[in-house]
Design a protein around this motif. Structure first.
Motif, short mmCIF file in Angstrom:
data_model
loop_
_atom_site.label_atom_id
_atom_site.label_comp_id
_atom_site.label_asym_id
_atom_site.label_seq_id
_atom_site.Cartn_x
_atom_site.Cartn_y
_atom_site.Cartn_z
N ASN A 119 0.85 -1.19 0.00
CA ASN A 119 0.00 0.00 0.00
C ASN A 119 0.89 1.25 0.00
N THR A 120 0.84 1.97 -1.11
CA THR A 120 1.60 3.22 -1.23
C THR A 120 0.67 4.41 -1.45
N SER A 121 -0.61 4.25 -1.12
CA SER A 121 -1.59 5.29 -1.42
C SER A 121 -1.63 6.40 -0.39
N SER A 122 -0.98 6.23 0.74
CA SER A 122 -1.01 7.25 1.80
C SER A 122 0.42 7.65 2.20
N PRO A 123 1.09 8.37 1.29
CA PRO A 123 2.46 8.79 1.66
C PRO A 123 2.42 9.82 2.79
N PRO A 124 3.47 9.89 3.65
CA PRO A 124 4.77 9.19 3.49
C PRO A 124 4.84 7.88 4.23
N PHE A 125 3.79 7.10 4.20
CA PHE A 125 3.78 5.77 4.84
C PHE A 125 3.61 4.70 3.76
N VAL A 126 4.30 3.57 4.02
CA VAL A 126 4.20 2.40 3.13
C VAL A 126 3.97 1.20 4.02
N SER A 127 2.98 0.40 3.65
CA SER A 127 2.74 -0.86 4.36
C SER A 127 2.84 -1.99 3.36
N ALA A 128 3.63 -3.02 3.70
CA ALA A 128 3.84 -4.16 2.80
C ALA A 128 3.93 -5.43 3.62
N THR A 129 3.42 -6.51 3.06
CA THR A 129 3.53 -7.84 3.67
C THR A 129 4.13 -8.79 2.64
N MET A 130 5.30 -9.37 2.97
CA MET A 130 6.03 -10.22 2.02
C MET A 130 6.54 -11.46 2.74
N GLN A 131 6.90 -12.43 1.92
CA GLN A 131 7.51 -13.66 2.45
C GLN A 131 8.65 -14.09 1.53
N PHE A 132 9.80 -14.33 2.15
CA PHE A 132 10.98 -14.78 1.42
C PHE A 132 11.37 -16.17 1.90
N THR A 133 11.79 -16.98 0.97
CA THR A 133 12.36 -18.30 1.32
C THR A 133 13.87 -18.23 1.09
N VAL A 134 14.60 -18.36 2.19
CA VAL A 134 16.06 -18.23 2.17
C VAL A 134 16.66 -19.57 2.57
N VAL A 135 17.63 -20.01 1.79
CA VAL A 135 18.36 -21.26 2.08
C VAL A 135 19.75 -20.89 2.59
N ALA A 136 20.05 -21.35 3.81
CA ALA A 136 21.36 -21.14 4.42
C ALA A 136 22.15 -22.45 4.36
N ARG A 137 23.40 -22.36 3.97
CA ARG A 137 24.24 -23.55 3.82
C ARG A 137 25.49 -23.40 4.68
N ASN A 138 25.78 -24.49 5.41
CA ASN A 138 27.01 -24.54 6.23
C ASN A 138 28.03 -25.38 5.47
N PRO A 139 29.12 -24.77 4.96
CA PRO A 139 30.09 -25.53 4.17
C PRO A 139 31.13 -26.27 4.99
N ASN A 140 31.11 -26.14 6.31
CA ASN A 140 32.17 -26.71 7.15
C ASN A 140 31.94 -28.20 7.39
N HIS A 141 33.03 -28.96 7.39
CA HIS A 141 32.96 -30.41 7.64
C HIS A 141 33.02 -30.73 9.13
N ARG A 142 33.64 -29.88 9.95
CA ARG A 142 33.83 -30.20 11.36
C ARG A 142 33.25 -29.15 12.30
#
Length: 282
Positions: free
Chosen positions: A137-160
């Motif tokens: 929602n950008t219809s009422s500046p100077p305020f913005v309201s947004a709802t989002m979802q991100f899928t993040v993959v974290a990887r651990n490269p360490n063997h020990r």
């Protein structure tokens, strides 16, 4: 012709007339050069043989072992705190302590180097694999309201090495200004040589922004291409065996280009280079 015995007696030099005692004793002592008549005191002064050296003079001029030890830094002496004397043949405790300290530090450094080479931790990697929008929602500046979802993959490269994440938070920004409030994430444990996927829902509340940011976001939605930035911040710790490291600051920045149009809700395609890794700073 017979001579007078008395006259012959007077003129004939007899051995008795040449008796040594008739001469002056002092004169004979001065003129005699035989070794037997040398003055003992004079012979002591002029003689240079080792047998006639004065013992007191030899004691003063002869360097003793103690003098050599003091001249060379007393390397083989130990200071006696009670009388200030040094004992010959004993090691200096200060030197022994310094030697032990140097050896201990060298062994500790070598051990730390070996442990670091064996358990050397590598920083994790983060990648955004999916993005969904549930309203902007950008219809009422100077305020913005947004709802989002991100899928993040974290990887651990360490063997020990294991990784523990805590104090994590995330938010979304547009043109270097946050358009969602920060959301706290639960801590999680990252196994060695593994991947973990997190899908936080971000936003919901209105965030004050500048007029330029609100107008720019609305204009990009008309074109259908929006550049967003996903930020994750927090702390992490490394675990190698039974050893835990201290806390390290974590800052993850993911630059995204999404195909977002005004009024679109749901899954949004990732444009540009999808599945590109994020920048990780520790």
């Amino acid at each position: 012709m017979a001579e007078n015995p008395e006259e012959q007696k007077q003129t004939s030099p007899s051995p008795e007339h040449h008796h040594p005692e008739e001469h002056n004793p002092e004169e004979r002592k001065q003129t005699s050069h035989s070794p037997e008549h040398h003055d003992p005191e004079e012979q002591k002064k002029t003689s240079h043989s080792p047998e006639h050296h004065d013992p007191e003079e030899q004691k003063q001029t002869s360097p003793s072992p103690e003098h050599h030890q003091h001249a060379h830094g007393m390397t083989n002496c130990e200071h006696d705190g009670g009388g200030g004397a040094y004992r010959f043949g004993q090691k200096n405790p200060r030197r022994a302590c310094c030697t032990f300290l140097v050896v201990f530090l060298a062994l500790a450094g070598i051990t730390a180097l070996i442990v670091w080479l064996v358990y050397r931790p590598h920083k994790p990697s983060f990648t955004v694999v999916a993005f969904a929008v549930y309203g902007i929602n950008t219809s009422s500046p100077p305020f913005v309201s947004a709802t989002m979802q991100f899928t993040v993959v974290a990887r651990n490269p360490n063997h020990r090495v294991f990784i523990l994440y805590d104090h994590l938070s995330t938010f979304v920004s547009y043109r270097n200004q946050a358009i969602t409030p920060p959301v706290m994430l639960p801590p999680f444990f990252h196994e060695r040589k593994s991947t973990v996927a997190i899908s936080p829902v971000i936003g919901g509340a209105a965030v004050p922004v500048s007029v330029e940011v609100a107008n720019g976001l609305a204009l990009d939605e008309v074109y259908g291409v929006v550049g967003l930035r996903l930020v994750l911040m927090g702390k992490l710790r490394w675990k190698a065996g039974a050893i835990w490291s201290g806390h390290y600051g974590l800052y993850v920045r993911c630059e995204l280009l999404v195909g977002l149009k005004k009024g679109l809700v749901g899954q949004v395609p990732l444009l540009g280079s999808p599945h590109s890794p994020c920048n990780v700073h520790i």
